[in-house]
Scaffold this motif. Sequence first.
Motif, mmCIF file in Angstrom:
data_model
loop_
_atom_site.group_PDB
_atom_site.id
_atom_site.type_symbol
_atom_site.label_atom_id
_atom_site.label_comp_id
_atom_site.label_asym_id
_atom_site.label_seq_id
_atom_site.Cartn_x
_atom_site.Cartn_y
_atom_site.Cartn_z
ATOM 1 N N ARG A 101 3.518 -4.352 -14.286
ATOM 2 C CA ARG A 101 4.446 -5.363 -14.805
ATOM 3 C C ARG A 101 5.320 -5.950 -13.693
ATOM 4 N NH1 ARG A 101 4.873 -1.224 -18.645
ATOM 5 N NH2 ARG A 101 6.850 -0.550 -17.751
ATOM 6 N N VAL A 102 5.233 -5.411 -12.477
ATOM 7 C CA VAL A 102 6.069 -5.879 -11.362
ATOM 8 C C VAL A 102 5.256 -6.826 -10.496
ATOM 9 C CG1 VAL A 102 7.433 -5.195 -9.383
ATOM 10 C CG2 VAL A 102 7.358 -3.730 -11.405
ATOM 11 N N GLN A 103 5.801 -8.026 -10.248
ATOM 12 C CA GLN A 103 5.091 -9.015 -9.444
ATOM 13 C C GLN A 103 5.262 -8.718 -7.954
ATOM 14 O OE1 GLN A 103 6.928 -12.559 -11.006
ATOM 15 N NE2 GLN A 103 5.131 -13.034 -12.248
ATOM 16 N N GLY A 104 4.239 -9.044 -7.167
ATOM 17 C CA GLY A 104 4.302 -8.850 -5.720
ATOM 18 C C GLY A 104 2.939 -9.054 -5.098
ATOM 19 N N THR A 105 2.911 -9.278 -3.791
ATOM 20 C CA THR A 105 1.658 -9.539 -3.079
ATOM 21 C C THR A 105 1.020 -8.278 -2.524
ATOM 22 O OG1 THR A 105 2.836 -9.861 -0.993
ATOM 23 C CG2 THR A 105 2.501 -11.801 -2.372
ATOM 24 N N GLY A 106 1.745 -7.184 -2.449
ATOM 25 C CA GLY A 106 1.224 -6.002 -1.783
ATOM 26 C C GLY A 106 1.309 -6.094 -0.275
ATOM 27 N N LEU A 107 2.141 -7.020 0.235
ATOM 28 C CA LEU A 107 2.270 -7.208 1.689
ATOM 29 C C LEU A 107 3.568 -6.651 2.244
ATOM 30 C CD1 LEU A 107 0.995 -10.882 2.039
ATOM 31 C CD2 LEU A 107 -0.214 -8.822 2.690
ATOM 32 N N GLY A 108 4.556 -6.422 1.380
ATOM 33 C CA GLY A 108 5.896 -6.079 1.858
ATOM 34 C C GLY A 108 5.936 -4.855 2.746
ATOM 35 N N MET A 109 5.274 -3.757 2.341
ATOM 36 C CA MET A 109 5.338 -2.528 3.126
ATOM 37 C C MET A 109 4.478 -2.623 4.383
ATOM 38 S SD MET A 109 7.587 -1.124 1.508
ATOM 39 C CE MET A 109 7.722 0.191 2.710
ATOM 40 N N ALA A 110 3.378 -3.395 4.336
ATOM 41 C CA ALA A 110 2.584 -3.608 5.556
ATOM 42 C C ALA A 110 3.406 -4.358 6.590
ATOM 43 C CB ALA A 110 1.305 -4.380 5.218
ATOM 44 N N ILE A 111 4.159 -5.378 6.140
ATOM 45 C CA ILE A 111 5.024 -6.127 7.051
ATOM 46 C C ILE A 111 6.120 -5.219 7.587
ATOM 47 C CG2 ILE A 111 6.708 -8.018 7.155
ATOM 48 C CD1 ILE A 111 4.963 -9.471 5.079
ATOM 49 N N THR A 112 6.702 -4.414 6.709
ATOM 50 C CA THR A 112 7.775 -3.497 7.117
ATOM 51 C C THR A 112 7.292 -2.545 8.198
ATOM 52 O OG1 THR A 112 8.820 -3.618 4.941
ATOM 53 C CG2 THR A 112 9.333 -1.687 6.305
ATOM 54 N N LYS A 113 6.126 -1.924 7.996
ATOM 55 C CA LYS A 113 5.579 -0.980 8.979
ATOM 56 C C LYS A 113 5.323 -1.682 10.316
ATOM 57 C CE LYS A 113 3.477 2.919 10.292
ATOM 58 N NZ LYS A 113 2.917 2.548 11.591
ATOM 59 N N SER A 114 4.785 -2.897 10.287
ATOM 60 C CA SER A 114 4.501 -3.620 11.529
ATOM 61 C C SER A 114 5.776 -3.946 12.288
ATOM 62 C CB SER A 114 3.729 -4.909 11.213
ATOM 63 O OG SER A 114 2.495 -4.620 10.607
ATOM 64 N N ILE A 115 6.834 -4.336 11.561
ATOM 65 C CA ILE A 115 8.103 -4.668 12.227
ATOM 66 C C ILE A 115 8.721 -3.420 12.837
ATOM 67 C CG2 ILE A 115 10.452 -5.497 11.856
ATOM 68 C CD1 ILE A 115 9.338 -7.366 9.707
ATOM 69 N N VAL A 116 8.695 -2.303 12.095
ATOM 70 C CA VAL A 116 9.256 -1.053 12.623
ATOM 71 C C VAL A 116 8.500 -0.631 13.886
ATOM 72 C CG1 VAL A 116 9.566 1.409 12.160
ATOM 73 C CG2 VAL A 116 10.158 -0.263 10.407
ATOM 74 N N ASP A 117 7.169 -0.754 13.866
ATOM 75 C CA ASP A 117 6.373 -0.439 15.066
ATOM 76 C C ASP A 117 6.764 -1.351 16.215
ATOM 77 O OD1 ASP A 117 5.071 1.516 13.673
ATOM 78 O OD2 ASP A 117 3.285 0.317 13.246
ATOM 79 N N LEU A 118 6.953 -2.650 15.927
ATOM 80 C CA LEU A 118 7.330 -3.609 16.973
ATOM 81 C C LEU A 118 8.681 -3.258 17.580
ATOM 82 C CD1 LEU A 118 6.365 -6.259 18.321
ATOM 83 C CD2 LEU A 118 7.669 -7.501 16.600
ATOM 84 N N MET A 119 9.594 -2.679 16.769
ATOM 85 C CA MET A 119 10.924 -2.306 17.249
ATOM 86 C C MET A 119 10.917 -0.922 17.912
ATOM 87 S SD MET A 119 13.077 -3.694 13.931
ATOM 88 C CE MET A 119 14.709 -3.485 14.616
ATOM 89 N N GLY A 120 9.736 -0.293 17.991
ATOM 90 C CA GLY A 120 9.634 1.006 18.651
ATOM 91 C C GLY A 120 10.155 2.147 17.801
ATOM 92 N N GLY A 121 10.219 1.970 16.486
ATOM 93 C CA GLY A 121 10.747 3.002 15.607
ATOM 94 C C GLY A 121 9.659 3.679 14.796
ATOM 95 N N THR A 122 10.089 4.478 13.818
ATOM 96 C CA THR A 122 9.172 5.189 12.937
ATOM 97 C C THR A 122 9.621 5.004 11.499
ATOM 98 O OG1 THR A 122 10.439 7.261 13.075
ATOM 99 C CG2 THR A 122 8.644 6.936 14.676
ATOM 100 N N ILE A 123 8.661 5.052 10.578
ATOM 101 C CA ILE A 123 8.963 4.985 9.152
ATOM 102 C C ILE A 123 8.187 6.086 8.454
ATOM 103 C CG2 ILE A 123 7.176 3.232 8.763
ATOM 104 C CD1 ILE A 123 8.961 2.146 6.490
ATOM 105 N N HIS A 124 8.853 6.780 7.538
ATOM 106 C CA HIS A 124 8.255 7.925 6.861
ATOM 107 C C HIS A 124 8.619 7.848 5.389
ATOM 108 C CE1 HIS A 124 6.807 11.974 6.159
ATOM 109 N NE2 HIS A 124 7.973 12.300 5.619
ATOM 110 N N VAL A 125 7.689 8.244 4.521
ATOM 111 C CA VAL A 125 7.941 8.186 3.079
ATOM 112 C C VAL A 125 7.612 9.529 2.448
ATOM 113 C CG1 VAL A 125 5.621 7.286 2.613
ATOM 114 C CG2 VAL A 125 7.432 6.960 0.932
ATOM 115 N N GLU A 126 8.460 9.930 1.493
ATOM 116 C CA GLU A 126 8.231 11.099 0.662
ATOM 117 C C GLU A 126 8.363 10.653 -0.784
ATOM 118 O OE1 GLU A 126 11.064 14.041 1.724
ATOM 119 O OE2 GLU A 126 10.343 14.271 3.796
ATOM 120 N N SER A 127 7.352 10.968 -1.613
ATOM 121 C CA SER A 127 7.393 10.503 -2.990
ATOM 122 C C SER A 127 6.506 11.371 -3.856
ATOM 123 C CB SER A 127 6.935 9.031 -3.062
ATOM 124 O OG SER A 127 7.065 8.527 -4.376
#
Length: 859
Positions: free
Chosen positions: A653-679
């Motif tokens: 029921r939630v609209q979205g392209t499925g691109l947001g987290m891929a973009i987020t991961k790429s930007i974090v990598d570009l900034m030399g950082g890390t992203i981690h998820v627990e769920s």
Amino acid sequence: MKNETTMRPTIKNRILAVLAALLLSVGIWTSFVVFTDFMEHTIYEESTAHLTEIYHQANQTLYNKVSLNWGVMRMWAPYLESAQSDADVCSFLAQAKGEYHFTDFFFVSRDGSYVALDGERGYLDLGRTLSQLILEQQPIVANSVVPDKPEIMVFAVPTEKGSYQGFDYEAIAVTYNNRDLVDSLKISAFEGHGSTFAVLPDGRVVLDSSSADMRGVHNILAMLKNSAGFTAEQVDALQDSFASGESGNLEFSINGVSYYMVYGSASFQNWTILGIAPKSVVNANMNRLQYTTMAVMSGTTGMLAVAALLLVVQNNRQKLRKKDQQLLAREELFSDLSRNVDDVFLMIDTETRKVEYVSPNVQRILGLSPEAVQEDLYVLYPAGDDSGASRLENLMQMEQGVQQEWEREFVNQETGEPRYIHVTGFINDVQGARKCIVDLSDRTGEHQTTLAVEAALEVAEKASKAKTDFLSNMSHDIRTPMNAIIGITTLMKNELHQPEKLAEHLGKLETSGRLLLGIINDILDMSRIESGKTTLNIEKTNLPQQVSQLDSIIRQQASQRRQTFTVENHVQHENVLADPNRLNQVLMNILSNAVKYTPQGGHIRLDVEELSHTEHYAKYRFVVQDDGIGMSAVYQKTLFDPFTREEKSGTNRVQGTGLGMAITKSIVDLMGGTIHVESAPGKGSRFEVVLELPIDAEADKVQTASALPEEDEAVSPLSGMSFLCAEDNAINAEILEMLLETKGASCTICSNGQEIVDAFASVKPGEYDMILMDVQMPVMDGLEATRRIRNGENPLGRTIPILAMTANAFLEDMQKSKEAGMDEHLSKPVDIAALEQTVKRFRVTPPPLKNSGKARFRR
């Protein structure tokens, strides 16, 4: 007569025994030669592979050192550009020198001139790499010479144009003595006889870590040609390999000593890392193994030969009686064998199950010796393969004239390689005895071609399906808000006199428009990320302000869903050098998802914490936690892949392209950082982003000095303002004019860049407060119009704020706007709230309460 009859077989037997011994000797010698060649080839392959691995480590060590220096200097560049004084620069670089142990630091100009920290000036001969550094904006490493100093290695990276002690520079560089880098090429293997070189494509040695055997070599290709006897064609071929970054190995001799040489690309610029070691040292252990094996084989073969010769003499009479029958069978089999050299032929006695003949190529095709097959027919099938044995039994029981065929996979017993064989069997009568003739036809090549075609077809089908799925998803996601926009617009036409419904429709219309804009932005962002065109725009950033902006946006979204939103900020160093837009995009994507996938009444929390810091850097952790629907462990593995969404009732029921987290991961990598998820499903999600950012120390000191006075939030910052606007689209111009009027502002619209330049030429002080400039326009674009206003005769042109308001929304577009002289860049569609926030930054005094007054602004 009796004696003559007895003598003839004896003479015949002796001749046959001599011939057998002769043939056996030839066979042994041939096997010995083949084995020797095989061992020499194997030793060469194993030794060069071992040599390659050792020198690869030296190559990697050098590459790591080069990458470290480039990376460190890239991090220094923003600080050097923002430093308040030359003394601060000297202090910073003195500390860096103690940490990284370089010999000198230079600011380098376009023509290769330099100035050192102590003010000394000179010329740095960088040769052809200077154009890579300055014109192509690429980092370099090169040899150079500075007067009265030993030969040095220069690491340089391009920077924005700057000035140090009145010297204009476009790059910064650090230097090391060559001997400091030589240590990274040293290897401890080969008892000190190994040599390592870093060479250019023409063979010139850049770095030399050589043993006494190779000392004094200045050009590898010249050494191979003059001392090792290489031909000009061989030298040219090797030079081409160096230039194209290929890897390889070869063997050469100098003064009767053989050497192995391995080479491979250094992965930066056009260097090749090359290793040389004496063949005798590298092969020492393998040679001992070879000699021992040959000795054992020779002894064993000799003993077997003697035993075989004795056996031949002893059983000669019996073999002679069977000779005629075997010759007839071989003649028939050889006639069939001549038609297909990739077929293995067997002739089996159906009564005794003995293999009377097997073609010698069984060794090549199946990895089994003919003797092993003749000794046991079922060696063709591994233990436990009852189906294969059953097939063979069925062959033995066929009637003459009947033929059976099938295909199956065999395994070459020597190489382990699968072979796909077409088996054909039939019964034939040979001198009154039933014989089973079996043809094992090797169809491996055909089978592999079939598999390759099937694999290519599968890849093509998957690519086609991926394209179809992408177009289907985008069609659905774009049509959904478009359907709402068109449908609501139609309803509004019929409900113009019903204010309540009209207001509701307008809210939905705005929501659908923002959703459509978000989809388009995500697609464009993902496209640029995949093409490698995304860059960071580093500038001074205040973290609490960034968090406050996020707070105001997310808190409103959470409030609409009756969610609780909590922010905790524990930051000591608030001012850093970062890309605020990209940082905001990362956190906004995560927080927006938390709001979307958390039910009403849920809790969302943002924690910002400073983990550690040094004098110039601080490490920050951003944690977003919610108690929403969570994610499965399977989906988490593809969470950061483009166009992926977890298909379940809570997300459909939630609209979205499925691109947001891929973009987020790429930007974090570009900034030399890390992203981690627990769920976990039903237990919410926790996202953690860790970034290390340069500290803006000066901004920390004056953080509270420039605070503006509080102002009445009920009055728009645009109230009472007068704008000069450039907009070539009539509908967009009308919308802009109406939006400004709703906020108590007025504007004058020009349809192209030339008109706005002409209009501004006669502007008087106080007539306009700000210019809103479109970029893509006919006659003259906004960039050129801005440059003319800034460089024109009207003195107001150098002070009036100019804001780009354009559909060009990428980072390079923003950079071009600022280079042309614009003060800020706002993307279309026009967001009046964003315009108000931007205007606040340029305002010196609060706006008046009535439209008749004027607000004062600063650039």
